[in-house]
Design a protein around this motif. Sequence first.
Motif, mmCIF file in Angstrom:
data_model
loop_
_atom_site.group_PDB
_atom_site.id
_atom_site.type_symbol
_atom_site.label_atom_id
_atom_site.label_comp_id
_atom_site.label_asym_id
_atom_site.label_seq_id
_atom_site.Cartn_x
_atom_site.Cartn_y
_atom_site.Cartn_z
ATOM 1 N N VAL A 32 66.689 77.221 24.400
ATOM 2 C CA VAL A 32 66.377 77.519 25.886
ATOM 3 C C VAL A 32 65.714 76.136 26.400
ATOM 4 N N ILE A 33 66.619 75.645 27.704
ATOM 5 C CA ILE A 33 66.049 74.514 28.315
ATOM 6 C C ILE A 33 65.592 74.850 29.722
ATOM 7 N N LEU A 34 64.124 74.379 29.871
ATOM 8 C CA LEU A 34 63.454 74.712 31.159
ATOM 9 C C LEU A 34 62.715 73.453 31.469
ATOM 10 N N PRO A 35 62.419 73.483 32.989
ATOM 11 C CA PRO A 35 61.534 72.359 33.285
ATOM 12 C C PRO A 35 59.973 72.766 33.118
ATOM 13 N N SER A 40 59.140 71.309 39.094
ATOM 14 C CA SER A 40 59.711 72.746 38.872
ATOM 15 C C SER A 40 58.906 73.322 37.820
ATOM 16 N N ALA A 41 57.832 72.707 37.321
ATOM 17 C CA ALA A 41 57.161 73.355 36.112
ATOM 18 C C ALA A 41 56.627 74.865 36.163
ATOM 19 N N THR A 42 56.427 75.188 37.585
ATOM 20 C CA THR A 42 56.141 76.594 37.374
ATOM 21 C C THR A 42 57.293 77.677 37.113
ATOM 22 N N THR A 43 58.500 77.020 37.317
ATOM 23 C CA THR A 43 59.686 77.901 36.886
ATOM 24 C C THR A 43 59.760 78.081 35.198
ATOM 25 N N GLY A 44 59.646 76.733 34.810
ATOM 26 C CA GLY A 44 59.386 76.885 33.048
ATOM 27 C C GLY A 44 58.336 77.573 32.629
ATOM 28 N N LYS A 45 57.126 77.392 33.519
ATOM 29 C CA LYS A 45 55.696 78.182 32.897
ATOM 30 C C LYS A 45 56.133 79.761 32.885
ATOM 31 N N GLN A 46 56.972 80.227 33.918
ATOM 32 C CA GLN A 46 57.106 81.740 34.144
ATOM 33 C C GLN A 46 57.940 82.126 33.082
ATOM 34 N N ILE A 47 59.176 81.523 32.863
ATOM 35 C CA ILE A 47 60.201 81.945 32.238
ATOM 36 C C ILE A 47 59.635 81.849 30.635
ATOM 37 N N ASP A 48 59.081 80.935 30.230
ATOM 38 C CA ASP A 48 58.377 80.684 28.909
ATOM 39 C C ASP A 48 57.623 81.883 28.515
ATOM 40 N N ALA A 49 56.773 82.240 29.557
ATOM 41 C CA ALA A 49 55.819 83.309 29.230
ATOM 42 C C ALA A 49 56.488 84.835 28.857
ATOM 43 N N ALA A 50 57.752 84.803 29.910
ATOM 44 C CA ALA A 50 58.491 85.989 29.773
ATOM 45 C C ALA A 50 59.325 85.908 28.406
ATOM 46 N N ASP A 74 63.379 69.828 30.014
ATOM 47 C CA ASP A 74 64.153 68.536 30.770
ATOM 48 C C ASP A 74 63.475 68.047 31.829
ATOM 49 N N ALA A 75 62.278 68.551 32.350
ATOM 50 C CA ALA A 75 61.354 67.986 33.527
ATOM 51 C C ALA A 75 62.308 67.956 34.710
ATOM 52 N N GLY A 76 63.358 68.902 34.748
ATOM 53 C CA GLY A 76 64.106 69.205 36.027
ATOM 54 C C GLY A 76 65.158 68.229 36.217
ATOM 55 N N VAL A 77 65.513 67.034 35.248
ATOM 56 C CA VAL A 77 66.319 66.159 35.223
ATOM 57 C C VAL A 77 67.677 66.335 34.764
ATOM 58 N N PHE A 301 59.665 86.093 40.195
ATOM 59 C CA PHE A 301 61.103 86.459 40.149
ATOM 60 C C PHE A 301 61.799 85.628 38.988
ATOM 61 N N MET A 302 61.324 84.521 38.665
ATOM 62 C CA MET A 302 61.699 83.536 37.537
ATOM 63 C C MET A 302 61.347 84.397 36.254
ATOM 64 N N ALA A 303 60.098 84.916 35.967
ATOM 65 C CA ALA A 303 59.792 85.505 34.946
ATOM 66 C C ALA A 303 60.815 86.563 34.354
ATOM 67 N N VAL A 304 61.342 87.429 35.587
ATOM 68 C CA VAL A 304 62.067 88.593 35.220
ATOM 69 C C VAL A 304 63.454 88.063 34.998
ATOM 70 N N GLY A 305 63.989 86.842 35.415
ATOM 71 C CA GLY A 305 65.099 86.487 35.147
ATOM 72 C C GLY A 305 65.039 85.915 33.762
ATOM 73 N N GLY A 306 64.055 85.492 33.225
ATOM 74 C CA GLY A 306 63.794 85.345 31.682
ATOM 75 C C GLY A 306 63.832 86.347 30.835
ATOM 76 N N TYR A 307 63.064 87.206 31.226
ATOM 77 C CA TYR A 307 62.978 88.473 30.531
ATOM 78 C C TYR A 307 64.192 89.021 30.261
ATOM 79 N N ASP A 308 64.898 89.427 31.383
ATOM 80 C CA ASP A 308 66.068 90.148 31.399
ATOM 81 C C ASP A 308 67.316 89.279 30.521
ATOM 82 N N GLY A 309 67.176 87.985 30.803
ATOM 83 C CA GLY A 309 68.240 87.041 30.015
ATOM 84 C C GLY A 309 67.903 87.036 28.516
ATOM 85 N N MET A 310 66.844 87.137 28.148
ATOM 86 C CA MET A 310 66.772 87.487 26.594
ATOM 87 C C MET A 310 67.147 88.811 26.008
#
Length: 387
Positions: A32-35, A40-50, A74-77, A301-310
């Motif tokens: 899993v690669i996340l910022p 965009s760290a909030t996106t990574g934080k939400q998906i990581d928790a999910a 990836d820090a969004g790079v 909505f990022m969290a639910v994308g990560g949860y459903d992706g798993m």
Amino acid sequence: MTRRQHLLTLAASALVLASAGAQAQDTVKVGVILPMTGPSATTGKQIDAAIKLWLAQSGGKAGGKKVEVIIKDDAGVADTTRRLAQELVVNDKVVALAGFGLTPLALATAPIATQSKTPMVVMAAATSSITEASPYIVRSSFTLPQAATAIAEWAAKNKIRKVVSLVADYGPGNDAEKFFASQFQLNGGVVVEKLRTPLRGPDFAPVLQKVRDAQPDALFVFLPSGQGAQFMKQFGERGLDKAGIRLIGTGDVTDDDQLNDMGDVALGVVNAHHYSAAHPSAANKKFVADFQAAAKFRPNFMAVGGYDGMRVIFKALEATKGAGGEALLNAMKGQIFESPRGPVLIDAQTRDIVQDIYIRKVERKDGQLWNIEFDVQKQVKDPGKSK
């Protein structure tokens, strides 16, 4: 060392190696690669928790194998995303890649997924064309055309005739601008001006002054997750909320992650999106309660994308008994399930998500701000592909 001791040592070493081999065969890896840092760290934080919630609820096993999730920042790079994806495929031999917080990060990885025949689950990025960049990409998030056309439909039916659009200047913003305008104009509306802001470090003051000067009925907005609070603050400071200019948009601008920090200026904002933490289903109430208990913050909505992706990855691994490649990809196609967001289908032909899109209004309930759903468009395919 005697000859007998030497033989015993060799036998023990062989046993350790055999055990390690058996253990390796009993484990499959998902990269899993996340910022996790950067803008965009909030996106990574939400998906990581999910993802952590899904692993806790599932027991971390699928298809008779332990699933090891390797999370990389990836820090969004985009160059970093590409390098990390290559390392995960070559060195860690992952059966699937997942995550991808922004469109450029997903597009940078697409050639690696194709060349290695590794399924790649996009949990956040929302430009329509992403799934066309590789036949191995599956999406569990949403597309901007799904949300933009829904709010355009609602606006045209609710006496909004003259609109200015404001979007972040990159793939999803371009999609939001294009699909909102086409649907709104099709229903008799007029977009009098199309404004764009830079993706990094935007200052909204100059464009908001242009909006005020144009005096539209409404301002349509798309901004990536994490920029909503700053935008709403400047929208209020410029007095646009008191100048009779309604604010409408895709749900990113009233992100559940930041909504309570926006204050009264957000009240009454109407927007369209696929997920609200206030979605009134039993599945979502359990998801929100479990997520908040574990992570100590509200899912967005990022969290639910990560949860459903798993979920998509785990159910596919169960079907293939842990096998990867083409078999795993095929097992992801056509999945139908009840998500915290509502009913979901992974379209077998496009590999994109089909889902309900809700029209919501920001309201205060029990002392907190929520996106309260009051209308819905059922089973919306990505308009970018259905034409």
